[in-house]
Design a protein around this motif. Structure first.
Motif, PDB file in Angstrom:
ATOM      1  N   GLY A  18       0.815  -1.211   0.000  1.00 51.70           N
ATOM      2  CA  GLY A  18       0.000   0.000   0.000  1.00 51.70           C
ATOM      3  C   GLY A  18       0.847   1.258   0.000  1.00 51.70           C
ATOM      4  N   TYR A  19       1.881   1.302   0.825  1.00 51.38           N
ATOM      5  CA  TYR A  19       2.785   2.459   0.829  1.00 51.38           C
ATOM      6  C   TYR A  19       3.422   2.630  -0.554  1.00 51.38           C
ATOM      7  CZ  TYR A  19       2.647   1.953   5.978  1.00 51.38           C
ATOM      8  OH  TYR A  19       2.262   1.848   7.289  1.00 51.38           O
ATOM      9  N   PHE A  20       3.828   1.512  -1.137  1.00 52.85           N
ATOM     10  CA  PHE A  20       4.460   1.537  -2.463  1.00 52.85           C
ATOM     11  C   PHE A  20       3.501   2.110  -3.500  1.00 52.85           C
ATOM     12  CE2 PHE A  20       5.454  -0.534  -6.515  1.00 52.85           C
ATOM     13  CZ  PHE A  20       6.817  -0.296  -6.626  1.00 52.85           C
ATOM     14  N   ARG A  21       2.270   1.655  -3.494  1.00 54.74           N
ATOM     15  CA  ARG A  21       1.287   2.119  -4.474  1.00 54.74           C
ATOM     16  C   ARG A  21       0.910   3.579  -4.253  1.00 54.74           C
ATOM     17  NH1 ARG A  21      -1.864  -1.801  -7.102  1.00 54.74           N
ATOM     18  NH2 ARG A  21      -2.803   0.037  -8.096  1.00 54.74           N
ATOM     19  N   GLN A  22       0.997   4.032  -2.981  1.00 56.07           N
ATOM     20  CA  GLN A  22       0.663   5.416  -2.647  1.00 56.07           C
ATOM     21  C   GLN A  22       1.844   6.367  -2.803  1.00 56.07           C
ATOM     22  OE1 GLN A  22      -2.357   6.884  -1.538  1.00 56.07           O
ATOM     23  NE2 GLN A  22      -3.220   4.974  -2.381  1.00 56.07           N
ATOM     24  N   GLY A  23       2.975   5.870  -3.217  1.00 59.65           N
ATOM     25  CA  GLY A  23       4.147   6.724  -3.397  1.00 59.65           C
ATOM     26  C   GLY A  23       4.765   7.200  -2.097  1.00 59.65           C
ATOM     27  N   LYS A  24       4.647   6.376  -1.032  1.00 55.74           N
ATOM     28  CA  LYS A  24       5.148   6.785   0.280  1.00 55.74           C
ATOM     29  C   LYS A  24       6.519   6.200   0.619  1.00 55.74           C
ATOM     30  CE  LYS A  24       0.676   7.367   2.675  1.00 55.74           C
ATOM     31  NZ  LYS A  24       0.987   8.565   3.468  1.00 55.74           N
ATOM     32  N   THR A  25       7.163   5.537  -0.292  1.00 57.63           N
ATOM     33  CA  THR A  25       8.373   4.801   0.064  1.00 57.63           C
ATOM     34  C   THR A  25       9.507   5.692   0.563  1.00 57.63           C
ATOM     35  OG1 THR A  25       9.067   4.850  -2.260  1.00 57.63           O
ATOM     36  CG2 THR A  25       7.881   2.881  -1.499  1.00 57.63           C
ATOM     37  N   GLU A  26       9.471   6.989   0.243  1.00 59.17           N
ATOM     38  CA  GLU A  26      10.533   7.887   0.704  1.00 59.17           C
ATOM     39  C   GLU A  26      10.220   8.520   2.055  1.00 59.17           C
ATOM     40  OE1 GLU A  26      13.459   8.080  -0.882  1.00 59.17           O
ATOM     41  OE2 GLU A  26      12.553   6.522  -2.132  1.00 59.17           O
ATOM     42  N   GLU A  27       8.999   8.336   2.542  1.00 63.16           N
ATOM     43  CA  GLU A  27       8.674   8.840   3.875  1.00 63.16           C
ATOM     44  C   GLU A  27       9.437   8.029   4.916  1.00 63.16           C
ATOM     45  OE1 GLU A  27       4.504   8.995   4.627  1.00 63.16           O
ATOM     46  OE2 GLU A  27       4.083  10.345   2.942  1.00 63.16           O
ATOM     47  N   VAL A  28       9.957   8.737   5.909  1.00 60.52           N
ATOM     48  CA  VAL A  28      10.755   8.088   6.948  1.00 60.52           C
ATOM     49  C   VAL A  28       9.910   7.972   8.219  1.00 60.52           C
ATOM     50  CG1 VAL A  28      12.818   8.233   8.387  1.00 60.52           C
ATOM     51  CG2 VAL A  28      12.919   8.890   5.972  1.00 60.52           C
ATOM     52  N   ALA A  29       9.784   6.746   8.701  1.00 57.91           N
ATOM     53  CA  ALA A  29       8.957   6.489   9.892  1.00 57.91           C
ATOM     54  C   ALA A  29       9.843   6.153  11.086  1.00 57.91           C
ATOM     55  CB  ALA A  29       7.994   5.339   9.616  1.00 57.91           C
ATOM     56  N   THR A  30       9.376   6.529  12.260  1.00 58.94           N
ATOM     57  CA  THR A  30      10.013   6.113  13.509  1.00 58.94           C
ATOM     58  C   THR A  30       9.005   5.294  14.297  1.00 58.94           C
ATOM     59  OG1 THR A  30      11.500   8.020  13.615  1.00 58.94           O
ATOM     60  CG2 THR A  30      11.035   6.868  15.683  1.00 58.94           C
ATOM     61  N   PHE A  31       9.398   4.079  14.642  1.00 64.00           N
ATOM     62  CA  PHE A  31       8.580   3.181  15.449  1.00 64.00           C
ATOM     63  C   PHE A  31       9.275   2.926  16.784  1.00 64.00           C
ATOM     64  CE2 PHE A  31       6.845   2.255  11.301  1.00 64.00           C
ATOM     65  CZ  PHE A  31       5.527   1.855  11.523  1.00 64.00           C
ATOM     66  N   ASP A  32       8.485   2.858  17.843  1.00 63.49           N
ATOM     67  CA  ASP A  32       8.995   2.498  19.177  1.00 63.49           C
ATOM     68  C   ASP A  32       8.568   1.076  19.510  1.00 63.49           C
ATOM     69  OD1 ASP A  32       9.889   5.113  19.459  1.00 63.49           O
ATOM     70  OD2 ASP A  32       8.150   5.745  20.651  1.00 63.49           O
TER      71      ASP A  32
END
Length: 478
Positions: A18-32
């Protein structure tokens, strides 16, 4: 090294798609990655970081993996090509293994492009939840056993080979002196421990013959299991005869093992019998469904036991067989702009803390004992040259002024830009770190029953950020 890339829940892959299809692959996430409160212990011993790093280092989708995912018909070819070239390029900050850590304090903080950070959720939870749980149980068992030492004996009762191997590793991090698990001992540089079973004794015509045969084979390491037939009327007397036999030949026997019956009574009687026979230097080893509560009872009864072998109840953490560890999104960075995120719930225990964070532990300068922890936003510092007022994270009327203290940040860099930066350490170094971390706390916080509540607070900035996000969400809902 095993490729565990597909050790993930399927929804991690569907979200990645879903992220790939939405063009979000360059967004950087932080998970705890953190754990919620659980009944058995008010704190945990962090463990499993080494295996978490190894997992990240080996992340890749093999051709067979891609073919398998193609066969699910859930993904298009562009995404499968993306997976074929996949590698982890992000960073992980972590609490070092052996560190005392409290609920809601992240054990790992993963910052990476969102597809990468999402993929590793399930495997990291599997690795860190399990080892942290067993290291914590081991700490409790070893604490209750003091001054006696504890060996890990759980291989045959663990839930599978990996649980046995990495559970034993975690048990040593938490305080056990070694393990009976030979593969684990080989993998992590430990001396394997063990003597003989009842079958050895039963394979001979009589108990004394079995004992002397064992003594002849292991004259420098003779520890005899004495409860095959009759502990006090047969086992201990025959062990004494065998020890006399060994000492006459110039050897020093180790002692006896009790594996059934009333361990308190039997150990006291056996101790007297061996002392009266001139073997006060021989130790008493005990096993048989032992945990921290049994150990407390044995100590209260004056049991004369020097070493314990703890198996089932340690390797399975039988009272609390799972750790409530979770992996929650805390921040999204889009085009260099941070957007803190938090889960909001009617159940306060399910609420999360937003933003990129760090944790400081405050110690008294005159005692070197921990006073409180403060969860802060990343980049915040604590000025320990002046007094600090800390505030309860939810009951804000509860405050405490901390004086004459110093602050220590808990996190180290484990992976930076996809590369390991944390040196490997052996399990006994980690065990020493664990002891050092525990020594930094007063006994009131470490007792097994009804421990004193340790203060873990939010910085004012983090608290205000949390309140702002909650208020904004309420306005949106209305």
């Amino acid at each position: 090294m095993r490729n565990l890339t597909l050790l993930t829940d399927f929804y991690e892959l569907t979200m990645m798609y879903g992220y790939f299809r939405q063009g979000k692959t360059e967004e950087v996430a932080t998970f705890d990655l953190f754990f919620r409160p659980f009944e058995e212990s008010n704190f945990c011993i962090a463990a499993g970081l080494e295996q978490a790093i190894e997992y990240i280092e080996n992340l890749h989708f093999s051709n067979d993996d891609v073919d398998y995912l193609r066969a699910t018909k859930a993904f298009n070819e562009d995404f499968l090509t993306y997976l074929a070239n996949f590698k982890f390029t992000g960073s992980i900050r972590a609490v070092p293994e052996g560190t005392v850590v409290f609920p809601y304090e992240p054990l790992l903080i993963v910052t990476a492009p969102i597809c990468q950070a999402q993929l590793v959720e399930a495997a990291l939870l599997n690795i860190v939840n399990h080892q942290t749980l067993i290291a914590t149980k081991s700490r409790r068992v070893c604490y209750a056993a003091e001054p006696a030492s504890v060996l890990e004996f759980g291989l045959r009762r663990a839930q599978g080979p990996d649980a046995a191997i990495y559970g034993a590793r975690a048990a040593v991090v938490g305080g056990c002196t070694s393990t009976s698990n030979v593969l684990c001992a080989e993998m992590f540089g430990m001396p394997p421990k063990g003597t003989h079973a009842h079958s050895w004794v039963m394979s001979f015509p009589d108990e004394l013959t079995a004992f002397k045969a064992y003594a002849d084979i292991y004259p420098d390491n003779c520890l005899l299991l004495v409860d095959t037939y009759d502990t006090l009327n047969s086992g201990v007397p025959n062990a004494i005869k065998t020890f006399d036999y060994l000492k006459a030949k110039g050897y020093k026997p180790v002692g006896i093992r009790l594996d059934s019956g009333d361990l308190a009574y039997l150990s006291k009687q056996a101790r007297k019998m061996m002392d009266d026979a001139g073997h006060s230097d021989c130790k008493i080893f005990a096993s048989s469904d032992i945990d921290e509560y049994v150990l407390e009872s044995l100590k209260q009864q004056g049991a004369r036991i020097d070493i314990y072998g703890v198996g089932t109840r340690l390797i399975t953490s039988n009272n609390t067989p799972s750790l409530g560890g979770v992996y929650k999104l805390a921040n999204i960075n889009r085009a260099g702009v941070d957007y803190p995120k938090m889960k909001i719930s009617d159940n306060p225990i399910k609420m999360t803390n937003p933003g990129q964070k760090t944790v400081y532990r405050l110690f008294g300068r005159d005692t070197d004992k921990a006073i409180a922890d403060v969860i802060c936003l990343k980049g915040e510092t604590i000025d320990d040259s002046k007094d600090l007022t800390i505030t309860h994270p939810t009951e804000r009327w509860k405050t405490k002024v901390v004086t004459n203290f110093y602050a220590k940040e808990l996190y180290v860099d484990a992976i930076v830009d996809g590369k390991r930066v944390l040196p490997k350490r052996n399990v006994y170094e980690l065990q020493a770190d664990c002891k050092g971390s525990l020594d930094g706390f007063w006994d009131e916080y470490k007792r097994l029953s009804h421990p004193h509540e340790y203060k873990v607070d939010l910085s004012d900035r983090l608290y205000q950020l949390k309140e702002n996000l909650i208020s904004a969400e309420r306005k949106t809902v209305k």
